[in-house]
Design an enzyme around this catalytic site. Structure first.
Site, PDB file in Angstrom:
ATOM      1  N   LYS A  89     -13.356  -6.893   0.390  1.00 16.70           N
ATOM      2  CA  LYS A  89     -14.411  -5.647   0.340  1.00 16.70           C
ATOM      3  C   LYS A  89     -14.230  -4.575  -0.284  1.00 16.70           C
ATOM      4  CE  LYS A  89     -14.131  -5.999   4.994  1.00 16.70           C
ATOM      5  NZ  LYS A  89     -13.058  -6.770   5.233  1.00 16.70           N
ATOM      6  N   LYS A 134       0.716  -1.317  -0.223  1.00 18.57           N
ATOM      7  CA  LYS A 134       0.024   0.087  -0.180  1.00 18.57           C
ATOM      8  C   LYS A 134       1.033   1.294   0.032  1.00 18.57           C
ATOM      9  CE  LYS A 134      -4.111  -2.194   2.105  1.00 18.57           C
ATOM     10  NZ  LYS A 134      -4.910  -2.297   3.266  1.00 18.57           N
ATOM     11  N   LYS A 160      -7.731 -11.627  -4.408  1.00 12.83           N
ATOM     12  CA  LYS A 160      -8.538 -12.144  -3.409  1.00 12.83           C
ATOM     13  C   LYS A 160      -9.799 -11.223  -3.667  1.00 12.83           C
ATOM     14  CE  LYS A 160      -8.538 -10.504   1.012  1.00 12.83           C
ATOM     15  NZ  LYS A 160      -8.212 -10.229   2.399  1.00 12.83           N
TER      16      LYS A 160
END
Length: 342
Positions: free
Chosen positions: A200, A112, A197
């Site tokens: 969310k 990130k 993956k």
């Protein structure tokens, strides 16, 4: 009795991946075999840019979905992280035990922060230190097991290292936990990008089945799933990740084996159709129970309040012991009128 701790982060709507990879196992297995705590880890949602109202809304939704998925507050402890001060209290002590190098080696931080630097920005300090908060979440409760996906295993290893280091330096205070993973569908992949993956907070929801998707929406997403070149249905995660993902989802929904299921199908279309129907059916009771719970907000509030009170009672003795062990002066006892005694 074995104690288990795990949690979900309210950074987006819970997905099929969260359910098949974690939450269903918590409800069907873990809460029945152990002293289990399941937490909405809302403090972790603050490590990135966020809308405060959305975090509150998603935190309540996540707690409600945990109950809708079958977690029974009579069998386990369901609560919200920020409602128990011991998480933040212990996190600072563990920051005093962790090293800068350990934090910077965490894969999620490296990925990130690199993306932000490429855009000319920087990340919040809490993104660097949140693995320590995760360690505090676990160690505060003396957890023996932490059910996690494979992407979180590194954080549990850090937790183990910090527990051992603290115990060696300041006296035995913490249990040393271990990570556990379900056998099938520990990591459900994005239907449009089966090498990533099913997360969310993905920018596009086209490859993500959310727990509250209407049946037709969920069905359509599965039917549009990316497959692989060729037409033979073969279970091979490396060479055919799209088909492998569908087979794993179907196996997880129906309790089968993905490799054995691959021999049942002669076309991608038939596999998609059966997988879509299996997904709709496995999520149906969750959606129906969620609807009932939304209509009974007083019950959900009471579960969260009682869960936080129970969690606080478990965590406080351990965290107080850690404060004493590391060298902090205990607060003065108060007399009947509120003044210090002695």
């Amino acid at each position: 009795m074995t104690r288990i701790f795990s949690g979900v982060k309210p950074t987006g709507h819970l997905t099929l991946g969260n359910y098949l990879g974690a939450v269903r196992g918590w409800a069907e297995v873990d809460q029945h075999r152990a002293d289990a705590l399941f937490c909405v880890v809302d403090l972790h949602a603050l490590t990135v840019e966020h809308d405060p109202a959305r975090v509150r809304r998603l935190s309540r939704q996540a707690a409600t979905l945990l109950l809708a998925s079958g977690l029974d507050p009579e069998r386990c402890t369901v609560f919200v992280q920020s409602h128990v001060d011991e998480h933040a209290r212990l996190s600072y002590l563990l920051e005093c035990v962790a090293t800068d190098g350990e934090m910077r080696r965490m894969i999620q931080y490296k990925e990130k922060s690199a993306r932000e630097r490429a855009r000319g920005g920087s990340v919040r300090l809490s993104l660097l230190t949140y693995p320590v908060l995760m360690a505090a979440d676990i160690l505060a409760y003396g957890a023996d097991e932490v059910p996690v996906g494979e992407d979180q295993t590194q954080h549990v290893e850090l937790t183990r290292d910090l527990a051992v280091r603290f115990n060696q330096r300041y006296g035995h205070t913490f249990a040393v936990p271990r990570a556990t993973r379900p056998d099938v569908a520990a990591r459900v992949m994005d239907l449009q990008d089966p090498t990533s993956k099913m997360g969310k907070s993905h920018e596009s929801g086209a490859g993500i089945v959310y727990l509250l998707d209407e049946p037709d929406v969920a069905r359509k997403k599965v039917m549009r799933a990316v497959t692989d070149s060729g037409s033979e249905v073969v279970y091979d995660r490396e060479a055919r990740p799209g088909v492998a993902n569908l087979l794993e989802i179907l196996a997880a929904c129906e309790g089968g084996n993905p490799e054995e299921l691959s021999g049942v199908y002669e076309s991608y279309g038939a596999l998609k159709k059966d997988t879509a129907e299996a997904v709709v059916e496995v999520l149906r009771p969750v959606r129906e129970r969620h609807k009932e719970l939304v209509a009974d907000s007083v019950y959900v509030e009471e579960v969260m309040r009682a869960g936080a009170e129970r969690a606080r009672g478990m965590a406080r003795p351990t965290v107080d012991a850690a404060y004493r062990a590391i060298g902090l002066l205990p607060p003065a006892a108060e007399g009947p009128t509120g003044g210090a005694r002695g």
